[in-house]
Design an enzyme around this catalytic site. Structure first.
Site, short mmCIF file in Angstrom:
data_model
loop_
_atom_site.label_atom_id
_atom_site.label_comp_id
_atom_site.label_asym_id
_atom_site.label_seq_id
_atom_site.Cartn_x
_atom_site.Cartn_y
_atom_site.Cartn_z
CE LYS A 22 -7.13 8.81 0.05
NZ LYS A 22 -6.45 7.49 0.09
NE ARG A 94 -6.08 0.71 7.92
CZ ARG A 94 -6.08 -0.45 8.55
NH1 ARG A 94 -6.80 -0.60 9.64
NH2 ARG A 94 -5.37 -1.46 8.10
CB CYS A 118 -8.40 -3.39 11.47
SG CYS A 118 -8.26 -1.81 12.26
CG ASP A 307 -0.47 9.70 3.81
OD1 ASP A 307 -0.13 8.55 4.13
OD2 ASP A 307 -1.65 10.09 3.83
CB ILE A 329 2.67 7.70 11.60
CG1 ILE A 329 3.15 9.15 11.83
CG2 ILE A 329 1.15 7.62 11.62
CD1 ILE A 329 2.74 9.75 13.14
#
EC number: 2.5.1.7
Length: 420
Positions: A22, A94, A118, A307, A329
């Site tokens: 993705k 996003r 954001c 992730d 992160i």
């Protein structure tokens, strides 16, 4: 609202086909804005986020067609008729901000809604804007929108990113491909998805050097042409199902998976007791002995990916001994911890780190998914738990995993998706 029911305790056995990534497909789809010609993409996953990007690309006048019954081959082509990316679409994802660079480079203007949640200056979107400003863009923020304009073409520039942001690297890489002159991106992200984007751009006529390194050199061209490109396999899906094999004591062949893209994930899993064997058709993942705790810290590629943090934490929750998982992160990415603790895990969060003390058995419980990767982590916990687990709010899953329940069920899991 859909939920997933799991009865744990069944070792997985069989094969799972790893789909297209993705996080590679989304920026590559945005490349359709860089040319009037036809761009054909193979191995595109069928996910909610892909549908969102399709709608966004079509909003700009580009036709996006599915060329096969399963929708894994997309054709993009046409002329841009609109340079505004509205809030109603951008708020869903996003990555929608990735149309900013291509629209600005191609049309000299773009009006893109700020991605939901954001905050300029604290999230990486400010790197996109500062980089484009260095290339000559005039950018203003008004009423929740980014308004960007440039007189003539964008100009090549020497850009140093304060951190190797994936999205900023992608946006600036696409914009620089049509800029006047040479752009150097320093401290660029090195993820395999960046390499995939660069290879797609090169097939369209872009001139890019330094692929796979932290310094990219892009010599802008006046026009890009159509091409055909295949999306790389999803390394996060690969890592997630590798954890599924390990946590159930099973044995899975992950077809199409690439070991060279796993990097720190493969090294860390092996250190924890997971066996990963590279084969012609993919990766064979199994666990013959017990798991043991191994500390991990999320970092930009080739470090351990954020992730995979939630999935790995579940694995550590049933490993022997203690481990520490440190998230560098993103802030607030431990929202799955209270749900795992409901299932009997022993996890304590201290700032950016979580101390995980392994337990011999998790227990099934009703839990609530908070985001995409947390959703999968709760499913992994359910596979390993004794009794029944109900995972609520699984719509998050559809953004990044295709047919999870069906794939796991075919490998022996007692799992089903329940509608309503």
């Amino acid at each position: 609202m859909d939920r997933i029911r799991i009865r744990g305790g069944h070792p997985l056995a069989g094969e799972i086909a790893i789909g297209g990534a993705k996080n590679a497909a989304l920026p590559v789809m945005a490349c359709g804005l860089l040319t009037d010609d036809r761009l054909v993409l193979n191995n595109v996953p069928r996910l909610a986020d892909i549908g969102t990007m399709k709608a966004l690309i079509e909003q700009h006048g580009i036709a996006v067609e599915r060329l096969d019954p399963l929708g894994r081959i997309l054709s993009l082509g046409g002329q841009i008729t609109n340079t505004e990316a509205p809030y109603d679409i951008v708020r869903k994802m996003r990555a929608s901000v990735l149309v900013l660079g291509p629209l600005l480079a191609r049309c000299g203007e773009a009006r893109v809604s700020l991605p939901g949640g954001c905050a300029i200056g604290t999230r990486p979107v400010d790197m996109h804007l500062k980089g484009l400003e260095q290339m000559g863009a005039v950018i203003t923020l008004e009423s929740g929108y980014i308004d960007a304009r440039v007189q003539g073409r964008l100009r090549g520039a020497d850009i140093v990113l304060p951190m190797p942001s994936v999205g900023a690297t992608e946006n600036l890489l696409m914009a620089a491909s049509l800029a006047d002159g040479i752009t150097t991106l320093r401290n660029a992200a090195r993820e395999p998805e960046i390499e995939d984007l660069a290879h797609c751009l090169i097939s369209m006529g872009a001139k890019i050097e330094g692929i796979g390194t932290g310094e990219l050199r892009i010599e802008g061209v006046k026009h890009l042409h159509g091409a055909e490109h295949s999306i790389i396999p999803d390394r996060i899906e690969t890592g997630s199902y590798a954890c599924a094999a390990a946590i159930t004591g099973g044995r899975l062949l992950l077809r199409n998976a690439r070991l060279d893209h796993l990097g720190a994930v493969a090294r860390t899993l092996r250190e924890a007791g997971v066996e990963i064997e590279e084969q012609d058709s993919g990766l064979l993942v199994s666990r013959r002995n017990g798991l043991h705790g191994v500390d991990v810290m999320t970092e930009p590629y080739p470090g351990f990916p954020t992730d995979m943090q939630a999935q790995y934490m579940v694995l550590m929750s049933v490993a022997e001994g203690a481990s520490m998982v440190t998230e560098t992160i993103f802030e607030n990415r431990f929202m799955h911890v209270p749900e795992l603790n409901r299932m009997g895990a022993r996890i304590n969060v201290h700032g950016a780190s979580a101390i995980v003390r392994g337990v011999s058995q998790l227990s099934g419980a009703p839990v609530m998914a908070t985001d995409l990767r947390a959703s999968l982590s709760l499913i992994l916990a359910g596979l390993a738990a004794e009794g029944e687990t109900i995972v609520n709010r699984v719509y998050h899953l559809d953004r990044g995993y295709e047919s999870v329940a069906e794939k796991l069920s075919a490998c022996g899991a007692d799992i089903e998706r329940i509608s309503g």
